[in-house]
Design an enzyme around this catalytic site. Structure first.
Site, mmCIF file in Angstrom:
data_model
loop_
_atom_site.group_PDB
_atom_site.id
_atom_site.type_symbol
_atom_site.label_atom_id
_atom_site.label_comp_id
_atom_site.label_asym_id
_atom_site.label_seq_id
_atom_site.Cartn_x
_atom_site.Cartn_y
_atom_site.Cartn_z
ATOM 1 N N GLU A 1 51.471 -26.626 31.347
ATOM 2 C CA GLU A 1 52.621 -27.388 31.813
ATOM 3 C C GLU A 1 53.605 -26.384 32.411
ATOM 4 O O GLU A 1 53.956 -25.393 31.747
ATOM 5 C CB GLU A 1 53.281 -28.124 30.634
ATOM 6 C CG GLU A 1 54.435 -28.963 31.117
ATOM 7 C CD GLU A 1 55.132 -29.754 30.011
ATOM 8 O OE1 GLU A 1 54.690 -29.713 28.851
ATOM 9 O OE2 GLU A 1 56.135 -30.421 30.351
ATOM 10 N N ARG B 1 45.029 -22.543 17.522
ATOM 11 C CA ARG B 1 45.860 -21.770 18.437
ATOM 12 C C ARG B 1 46.077 -20.365 17.908
ATOM 13 O O ARG B 1 45.906 -20.100 16.721
ATOM 14 C CB ARG B 1 47.170 -22.486 18.741
ATOM 15 C CG ARG B 1 48.017 -22.838 17.547
ATOM 16 C CD ARG B 1 49.146 -23.798 17.929
ATOM 17 N NE ARG B 1 50.104 -23.207 18.842
ATOM 18 C CZ ARG B 1 50.476 -23.778 19.999
ATOM 19 N NH1 ARG B 1 49.961 -24.922 20.390
ATOM 20 N NH2 ARG B 1 51.363 -23.204 20.762
ATOM 21 N N LYS C 1 56.965 -21.906 24.029
ATOM 22 C CA LYS C 1 57.728 -21.743 25.271
ATOM 23 C C LYS C 1 59.195 -22.090 25.064
ATOM 24 O O LYS C 1 60.074 -21.481 25.657
ATOM 25 C CB LYS C 1 57.133 -22.628 26.370
ATOM 26 C CG LYS C 1 55.937 -21.979 27.042
ATOM 27 C CD LYS C 1 55.433 -22.824 28.192
ATOM 28 C CE LYS C 1 54.498 -23.886 27.699
ATOM 29 N NZ LYS C 1 53.885 -24.677 28.774
HETATM 30 P P1 ATP Z 1 54.029 -24.203 23.958
HETATM 31 O O1 ATP Z 1 53.926 -24.662 22.544
HETATM 32 O O2 ATP Z 1 54.261 -22.731 24.077
HETATM 33 O O3 ATP Z 1 54.979 -24.997 24.797
HETATM 34 P P2 ATP Z 1 51.964 -25.771 25.094
HETATM 35 O O4 ATP Z 1 50.746 -26.099 24.346
HETATM 36 O O5 ATP Z 1 52.945 -26.853 25.238
HETATM 37 O O6 ATP Z 1 52.578 -24.437 24.513
HETATM 38 P P3 ATP Z 1 50.791 -25.828 27.668
HETATM 39 O O7 ATP Z 1 51.346 -25.322 28.930
HETATM 40 O O8 ATP Z 1 50.627 -27.278 27.502
HETATM 41 O O9 ATP Z 1 51.689 -25.226 26.528
HETATM 42 O O10 ATP Z 1 49.424 -25.087 27.327
HETATM 43 C C1 ATP Z 1 48.371 -24.950 28.226
HETATM 44 C C2 ATP Z 1 47.113 -24.724 27.454
HETATM 45 O O11 ATP Z 1 47.228 -23.550 26.651
HETATM 46 C C3 ATP Z 1 46.818 -25.873 26.523
HETATM 47 O O12 ATP Z 1 45.446 -26.182 26.615
HETATM 48 C C4 ATP Z 1 47.201 -25.353 25.186
HETATM 49 O O13 ATP Z 1 46.444 -25.957 24.182
HETATM 50 C C5 ATP Z 1 46.916 -23.849 25.315
HETATM 51 N N1 ATP Z 1 47.766 -23.083 24.416
HETATM 52 C C6 ATP Z 1 49.109 -23.113 24.326
HETATM 53 N N2 ATP Z 1 49.549 -22.313 23.336
HETATM 54 C C7 ATP Z 1 48.448 -21.751 22.775
HETATM 55 C C8 ATP Z 1 48.225 -20.831 21.693
HETATM 56 N N3 ATP Z 1 49.229 -20.313 20.990
HETATM 57 N N4 ATP Z 1 46.944 -20.486 21.413
HETATM 58 C C9 ATP Z 1 45.933 -20.986 22.118
HETATM 59 N N5 ATP Z 1 46.056 -21.852 23.138
HETATM 60 C C10 ATP Z 1 47.301 -22.239 23.472
HETATM 61 MG MG MG Z 2 51.428 -28.764 26.062
#
Ligand code: ATP
Ligand code: MG
Length: 564
Positions: free
Chosen positions: A44, A270, A280
């Site tokens: 995102e 994760r 983020k």
């Molecule tokens: P955040 O919690 O930092 O906002 P998010 O999951 O909302 O992270 P996205 O941009 O939606 O961020 O993530 C893109 C991809 O990266 C998704 O498939 C998500 O599952 C994966 N991802 C995000 N954070 C992690 C993590 N700490 N470990 C492994 N994969 C991750």
């Molecule tokens: Mg997300």
């Protein structure tokens, strides 16, 4: 050992046991359920990528490489309130820098807004979706709890035609935010709360970074993600564990819509890194409140921060490959990432000498205009060639390498009457020293012990220590930014802790007036060097200019942290 698919695209590392996703893929290929592996990385664009994302990137792109398939880069841009083009550009740069290339064009969830809207109308016509006029608070009341079933919305059985018209008005901007939603008609009594008539569309009168003001409604993640996977022919949609309870909903949409394919979702744990935060939202707070110098501050666990700090992409990939892909979340030690960084830099970073706290040493037995070009290896691996070190009557060594009085404990230091070897150079012996008015030693007078280049002194008095140095006439000034971990608490955001309280007040120390080899004036930003006896450093891309040379410490030679 499980069988792996072979073929041209196969890059499987046979020495490692298969993770559960590889096992699934193997059985899907064997059973003929899929004939090509297609994955996607779906960020995102509401912030910069961090080390947790690197795990997901390495996994998704890695699977595609290993099985000769495709990995798509798809921006999950369904929430215009927090999304910006700056983030899109930064994410593209980070994925490429990590060494991955997506198949085909970059994709955007917003490319599918038209198709998703048609599918929403389809579900209404099928009697499987309706426009609901409960507000957010009422909706919460109707939803029930984990132990109690929910109640049907009073709008659940409104006529199909009415829902179609209302959805159109929502889309056209004729309905205010918060008044109506489109919901899937599934089961308000389901033990899985995700299936209790989830929201598919919300009214948001917010311009979108790509579609401008074309839309006044935006699809929920759950209504968008699986359908996007189906449109793109994604075979294995890998996400993190928190989406496990949404999987039945993912499947429900795929089963109830005329989608062109049937993708499946798999969840893995994760990456959580201690001494760090990987959210983020929290990283954005550090940036917005000025606790750090932007998203790419070298202390940030972002990909851009690690890059600016001099961490090679291959070290991040090796670290991610070392992590378990499991069905549980885990906490990984920062020292594990640091291990891969040191390992890579030790093998590949060219060597240089930089004096952080300069102290002048004058070789009184050399003529004023003495100039000798010494040769030094770029690296213990002699294939990397040599560099030239100008050696003159006046040089700088580090203040820490001189002691006014000899002591047995510190017998590797230079002190009056004692000797040290200059790294890549001669043995010298201190005679006396000069102090300023504040009592600080500002100059050491020494004599060069002749014929000691590469050999021990003829009189048999061997030096105990080796010190790094630069020529005082042939060196350049630089500033050195020494970094330590950003947080001093291993779990800065655990429980109800405020992660800001855990910021390490000593995470940045700036040294000015350092002296480095002339050859480093043209160092490429981000190119790592080992400053001998000091650690690994690279020229900073942001603060360096024609007038000012700034180096970031990537990492010390050894960790000073005792692991919890
Ligand atoms: P955040 O919690 O930092 O906002 P998010 O999951 O909302 O992270 P996205 O941009 O939606 O961020 O993530 C893109 C991809 O990266 C998704 O498939 C998500 O599952 C994966 N991802 C995000 N954070 C992690 C993590 N700490 N470990 C492994 N994969 C991750
Ligand atoms: Mg997300």
């Amino acid at each position: 050992m499980e069988k792996r698919p072979g073929g041209a695209g196969s890059m499987a590392d046979d020495s490692k046991p298969l993770n559960f996703i590889q096992q699934t893929i193997n059985s899907d290929l064997e059973a003929g359920v899929v004939d090509k592996v297609v994955t996607r990385f779906p960020p995102e664009p509401n912030g910069y990528l961090h080390i947790g994302h690197a795990k997901s990137i390495c996994l998704n792109f890695g699977l595609a490489q290993q099985y000769g398939g495709d990995c798509h880069l798809r921006f999950d841009d369904t929430n215009p309130e927090k999304e910006e083009d700056e983030y899109v550009q930064a994410i593209i740069e980070d994925v490429q820098w990590l060494g991955f290339q997506w198949s085909g064009d970059i994709r955007y969830a917003s490319d599918y807004f038209g198709q998703l809207y048609e599918w929403a109308q389809y579900l209404i016509r099928e009697g499987k979706a309706y426009v609901c006029e409960l507000n957010a608070e009422q909706m919460r009341e109707y939803r029930g709890t984990l132990t109690e079933p929910g109640k049907n919305s009073p709008f659940r059985d409104r006529p199909v035609e009415e829902s179609l018209i209302l959805l159109e008005s929502m889309k056209n901007g004729d309905v205010d935010e918060g008044l109506m939603t489109l919901r899937a008609k599934i089961d308000m009594a389901s033990p899985n709360v995700s299936l209790r008539d989830p929201v598919m569309y919300r009214v948001k009168k917010v311009p979108h970074h790509r579609t401008g003001d074309a839309w006044n409604i935006y699809p929920a993640y759950d209504f968008a993600h699986g359908q996007e996977d189906a449109i793109e022919g994604v075979s294995h949609s890998v996400c993190t564990l928190e989406f496990a309870s949404n999987r039945p909903l993912y499947d429900w949409f795929i089963e109830n819509l005329p989608v062109p394919a049937t993708p499946h979702q798999y969840e893995f744990g994760r990456l959580n890194l201690n001494y760090s935060v990987t959210s983020k939202r929290k990283l954005k707070q550090l940036v917005d409140e000025g606790h750090v110098d932007g998203w790419n501050d070298p202390r940030m666990p972002t990909i851009s921060g690690l890059r600016r700090r001099g961490v090679p992409a291959v070290a991040i990939r090796n670290f991610c490959d070392s992590l378990a892909v499991a069905k549980t979340d885990g906490m990984v030690d920062m020292s594990q990432l640091e291990h891969f960084i040191r390992d890579e830099l030790n093998t590949n970073a060219p060597r240089a000498m930089t004096v952080m706290r300069p102290l002048k040493v004058v070789m009184t037995n050399l003529p004023e205009d003495h100039l000798e070009q010494l040769q030094a290896p770029m690296h213990p691996n002699l294939d990397m060639g040599n560099r030239t070190l100008p050696f003159t009557r006046e040089i700088y060594i580090d203040q820490n390498d001189f002691k006014e009085e000899y002591s047995k404990k510190l017998n590797k230091k230079l002190s009056p009457g004692k000797r040290v070897r200059l790294r890549n150079g001669y043995v010298i012996e201190a005679i006396d020293f000069v102090k300023n008015d504040s009592g600080e030693v500002v100059q050491v007078n020494a004599s060069l012990v002749p014929d000691t280049l590469g050999t021990d002194p003829a009189d048999g008095v061997k030096p105990k220590g080796v010190v790094h140095w630069v020529s005082a006439q042939h060196c350049v000034d630089c500033d050195v930014y020494l970094y330590d971990r950003l947080f001093s608490d291993p779990l800065p955001d655990a429980g109800d802790k405020n992660f800001l309280d855990a910021i390490n007040p000593d995470s940045l120390q700036i040294l000015t007036g350092c002296k480095t080899e002339v050859g480093l004036t043209d160092a490429e930003a981000g190119q790592p060097y080992q400053f001998e006896r000091e650690g690994y450093f690279c020229k900073d891309s942001k603060n360096s200019s024609a007038e000012r040379l700034v180096f970031n410490q990537t990492i010390a030679l050894r960790s000073t942290w005792v692991e919890a």
